[in-house]
Design a protein around this motif. Structure first.
Motif, PDB file in Angstrom:
ATOM      1  N   GLY B  28       0.819  -1.220   0.000  1.00 38.69           N
ATOM      2  CA  GLY B  28       0.000   0.000   0.000  1.00 38.69           C
ATOM      3  C   GLY B  28       0.846   1.260   0.000  1.00 38.69           C
ATOM      4  O   GLY B  28       0.410   2.326  -0.426  1.00 38.69           O
ATOM      5  N   ALA B  29       2.075   1.155   0.490  1.00 33.99           N
ATOM      6  CA  ALA B  29       2.972   2.311   0.497  1.00 33.99           C
ATOM      7  C   ALA B  29       3.794   2.348  -0.790  1.00 33.99           C
ATOM      8  O   ALA B  29       4.074   3.411  -1.346  1.00 33.99           O
ATOM      9  CB  ALA B  29       3.892   2.259   1.714  1.00 33.99           C
ATOM     10  N   ASP B  30       4.188   1.166  -1.275  1.00 39.05           N
ATOM     11  CA  ASP B  30       5.041   1.085  -2.468  1.00 39.05           C
ATOM     12  C   ASP B  30       4.723  -0.206  -3.229  1.00 39.05           C
ATOM     13  O   ASP B  30       5.139  -1.283  -2.815  1.00 39.05           O
ATOM     14  CB  ASP B  30       6.517   1.100  -2.029  1.00 39.05           C
ATOM     15  N   PRO B  31       3.989  -0.075  -4.352  1.00 41.56           N
ATOM     16  CA  PRO B  31       3.552  -1.276  -5.095  1.00 41.56           C
ATOM     17  C   PRO B  31       4.723  -2.131  -5.579  1.00 41.56           C
ATOM     18  O   PRO B  31       4.540  -3.295  -5.904  1.00 41.56           O
ATOM     19  CB  PRO B  31       2.809  -0.698  -6.308  1.00 41.56           C
ATOM     20  N   GLY B  32       5.940  -1.554  -5.601  1.00 45.02           N
ATOM     21  CA  GLY B  32       7.091  -2.293  -6.102  1.00 45.02           C
ATOM     22  C   GLY B  32       7.919  -2.966  -5.007  1.00 45.02           C
ATOM     23  O   GLY B  32       8.978  -3.522  -5.286  1.00 45.02           O
ATOM     24  N   VAL B  33       7.445  -2.933  -3.762  1.00 45.22           N
ATOM     25  CA  VAL B  33       8.238  -3.472  -2.642  1.00 45.22           C
ATOM     26  C   VAL B  33       8.587  -4.953  -2.898  1.00 45.22           C
ATOM     27  O   VAL B  33       7.781  -5.703  -3.447  1.00 45.22           O
ATOM     28  CB  VAL B  33       7.477  -3.285  -1.300  1.00 45.22           C
ATOM     29  N   SER B  34       9.798  -5.338  -2.489  1.00 52.77           N
ATOM     30  CA  SER B  34      10.248  -6.705  -2.763  1.00 52.77           C
ATOM     31  C   SER B  34       9.751  -7.681  -1.701  1.00 52.77           C
ATOM     32  O   SER B  34       9.425  -7.299  -0.574  1.00 52.77           O
ATOM     33  CB  SER B  34      11.779  -6.750  -2.798  1.00 52.77           C
ATOM     34  N   GLU B  37      11.910  -7.628   1.418  1.00 49.84           N
ATOM     35  CA  GLU B  37      11.579  -6.563   2.384  1.00 49.84           C
ATOM     36  C   GLU B  37      10.345  -6.919   3.206  1.00 49.84           C
ATOM     37  O   GLU B  37      10.268  -6.625   4.401  1.00 49.84           O
ATOM     38  CB  GLU B  37      11.326  -5.235   1.651  1.00 49.84           C
ATOM     39  N   ILE B  38       9.364  -7.547   2.532  1.00 50.64           N
ATOM     40  CA  ILE B  38       8.143  -7.938   3.241  1.00 50.64           C
ATOM     41  C   ILE B  38       8.476  -8.977   4.312  1.00 50.64           C
ATOM     42  O   ILE B  38       8.029  -8.874   5.456  1.00 50.64           O
ATOM     43  CB  ILE B  38       7.074  -8.469   2.249  1.00 50.64           C
ATOM     44  N   ALA B  39       9.311  -9.975   3.954  1.00 50.05           N
ATOM     45  CA  ALA B  39       9.707 -11.011   4.922  1.00 50.05           C
ATOM     46  C   ALA B  39      10.412 -10.379   6.125  1.00 50.05           C
ATOM     47  O   ALA B  39      10.077 -10.662   7.279  1.00 50.05           O
ATOM     48  CB  ALA B  39      10.615 -12.033   4.237  1.00 50.05           C
ATOM     49  N   LYS B  40      11.353  -9.503   5.848  1.00 51.45           N
ATOM     50  CA  LYS B  40      12.139  -8.860   6.908  1.00 51.45           C
ATOM     51  C   LYS B  40      11.223  -8.088   7.861  1.00 51.45           C
ATOM     52  O   LYS B  40      11.293  -8.240   9.078  1.00 51.45           O
ATOM     53  CB  LYS B  40      13.160  -7.912   6.265  1.00 51.45           C
ATOM     54  N   GLU B  41      10.355  -7.296   7.277  1.00 47.06           N
ATOM     55  CA  GLU B  41       9.456  -6.449   8.084  1.00 47.06           C
ATOM     56  C   GLU B  41       8.439  -7.290   8.860  1.00 47.06           C
ATOM     57  O   GLU B  41       8.004  -6.905   9.948  1.00 47.06           O
ATOM     58  CB  GLU B  41       8.752  -5.465   7.135  1.00 47.06           C
ATOM     59  N   ALA B  42       8.063  -8.452   8.292  1.00 49.77           N
ATOM     60  CA  ALA B  42       7.100  -9.326   8.979  1.00 49.77           C
ATOM     61  C   ALA B  42       7.794 -10.183  10.045  1.00 49.77           C
ATOM     62  O   ALA B  42       7.139 -10.897  10.803  1.00 49.77           O
ATOM     63  CB  ALA B  42       6.392 -10.231   7.971  1.00 49.77           C
ATOM     64  N   GLY B  43       9.131 -10.125  10.095  1.00 50.99           N
ATOM     65  CA  GLY B  43       9.871 -10.894  11.096  1.00 50.99           C
ATOM     66  C   GLY B  43       9.925 -12.381  10.798  1.00 50.99           C
ATOM     67  O   GLY B  43      10.014 -13.201  11.715  1.00 50.99           O
ATOM     68  N   VAL B  44       9.828 -12.747   9.528  1.00 50.22           N
ATOM     69  CA  VAL B  44       9.976 -14.163   9.157  1.00 50.22           C
ATOM     70  C   VAL B  44      11.114 -14.306   8.145  1.00 50.22           C
ATOM     71  O   VAL B  44      11.482 -13.339   7.474  1.00 50.22           O
ATOM     72  CB  VAL B  44       8.675 -14.759   8.534  1.00 50.22           C
ATOM     73  N   THR B  48      10.699 -19.227   4.975  1.00 44.38           N
ATOM     74  CA  THR B  48       9.363 -19.387   5.554  1.00 44.38           C
ATOM     75  C   THR B  48       8.317 -18.733   4.660  1.00 44.38           C
ATOM     76  O   THR B  48       7.277 -19.319   4.345  1.00 44.38           O
ATOM     77  CB  THR B  48       9.315 -18.731   6.957  1.00 44.38           C
ATOM     78  N   LEU B  49       8.624 -17.489   4.235  1.00 43.66           N
ATOM     79  CA  LEU B  49       7.665 -16.776   3.383  1.00 43.66           C
ATOM     80  C   LEU B  49       7.412 -17.566   2.091  1.00 43.66           C
ATOM     81  O   LEU B  49       6.261 -17.818   1.726  1.00 43.66           O
ATOM     82  CB  LEU B  49       8.159 -15.368   3.066  1.00 43.66           C
ATOM     83  N   TYR B  50       8.504 -17.995   1.440  1.00 43.19           N
ATOM     84  CA  TYR B  50       8.328 -18.745   0.183  1.00 43.19           C
ATOM     85  C   TYR B  50       7.655 -20.091   0.403  1.00 43.19           C
ATOM     86  O   TYR B  50       7.035 -20.646  -0.503  1.00 43.19           O
ATOM     87  CB  TYR B  50       9.666 -18.887  -0.558  1.00 43.19           C
ATOM     88  N   GLY B  51       7.761 -20.639   1.632  1.00 48.55           N
ATOM     89  CA  GLY B  51       7.054 -21.875   1.955  1.00 48.55           C
ATOM     90  C   GLY B  51       5.537 -21.682   1.888  1.00 48.55           C
ATOM     91  O   GLY B  51       4.802 -22.572   1.461  1.00 48.55           O
ATOM     92  N   HIS B  52       5.089 -20.501   2.301  1.00 43.63           N
ATOM     93  CA  HIS B  52       3.643 -20.224   2.261  1.00 43.63           C
ATOM     94  C   HIS B  52       3.211 -19.629   0.922  1.00 43.63           C
ATOM     95  O   HIS B  52       2.125 -19.896   0.427  1.00 43.63           O
ATOM     96  CB  HIS B  52       3.259 -19.272   3.391  1.00 43.63           C
TER      97      HIS B  52
END
Lengths: 191, 191
Positions: B28-34, B37-44, B48-52
């Motif tokens: 919602g802040a940046d449609p191009g976010v990687s 970055e999402i994994a890092k910010e979510a603390g996983v 793990t992220l790619y597993g889901h």
């Protein structure tokens, strides 16, 4: 610039032309066709293809640019100035639709591979013609002036591409599309 | 199903919830976010992220589904039956736009990551409501009947998403969007 680079450059140009023509044909038959199949059918190696088009996106983008250049050539022959704006608009809708319809699978491929904004940018020249005609219709009192010109141009573009998507999805019979588009845009533009 | 799998499943659900909430916020802040970055910010971890969510596409798709579910909840509270179709339509446009506008960057991210047809499929429930209202308006003589119902529904959907794109591209001031949409759709639908 010696003798040795001339044939190489000519080879490269021939390869690029073969790749683009083949890609346009195969994407027009199947929007999901792979880059490997395009290379094979064009008679070039994958390494050669990737040397000219480093990603599927860049290849689809180049095919789209070519298709819009051809469309532009056809549309530039239309007489839009000599007739009233509403009539000129019907001419422009029907010619634009005829061209888009011939390339509708390529549009589906472009939609999958490229961001909407890039697709819109590639249509700069045809959209400038739409904009000019709507502006004239606004000046002459034939088209509404309560909505921004840029919005009306985007609506023209958006509805044509919606129609291509609706046909592809099986929700709109191809034979109805031109009439449906003309009626819809007439209502949107009327003063 | 022994004791050892229960906490693992609870962990997985917590991780998925954290990933989806974080992805919605960052996209919602940046449609191009990687994804990294999402994994890092979510603390996983990325693994793990790619597993889901095995691809960026599947993650954006899951976030879009969540957003549409929330939109559906809000829209289901609207009273559309108790008022004439044209008035109900203005209500539905303004509420739908309000929700879409809040998620417009997510829509841009979805447009880049997913085919248009998939995005449309994800909006099945809200579009069923639009379809029902337009059908009622046709029956009651408030809306036109010379265009196919499915085309009018697609036009509703297409114009709302065009407006989000126009704002993102800087061609339409956000403050004008609701009014522009209402006027355009009124012209398209009027009997």
């Amino acid at each position: 610039m010696g003798k040795s680079t001339q044939p190489r450059r000519a080879d490269a140009e021939r390869n690029i032309a073969a790749i683009l023509a083949t890609a346009a044909r195969l994407l027009g038959a199947d929007p999901g066709v792979s880059v490997a199949e395009i290379a094979k059918e064009a008679g070039v190696g994958r390494v050669t293809l990737y040397g000219h088009f480093p990603s599927r996106e860049s290849l689809v983008d180049a095919v789209l640019r070519d298709a819009v250049d051809h469309a532009e050539l056809a549309l530039s022959g239309l007489d839009l100035e000599g007739v009233p704006p509403a009539q000129a608009m019907e001419r422009l809708i029907s010619s634009s639709w005829e061209i888009l319809d011939r390339h509708s699978r390529l549009f589906v491929a472009a939609d999958r591979a490229l961001p909407a904004e890039r697709i819109r940018e590639r249509h700069g020249k045809p959209l400038a013609r739409v904009e000019q005609l709507i502006a004239r219709g606004m000046d002459e009192g034939a088209f509404r002036t309560d909505l921004p010109l840029s919005w009306l141009v985007s609506t023209f573009f958006g509805l044509l591409h919606s129609a291509a998507g609706e046909i592809e999805a099986g929700r709109l019979p191809r034979a109805q599309a031109a009439d449906v588009l003309t009626r819809t845009l007439r209502s949107v533009l009327a003063a």
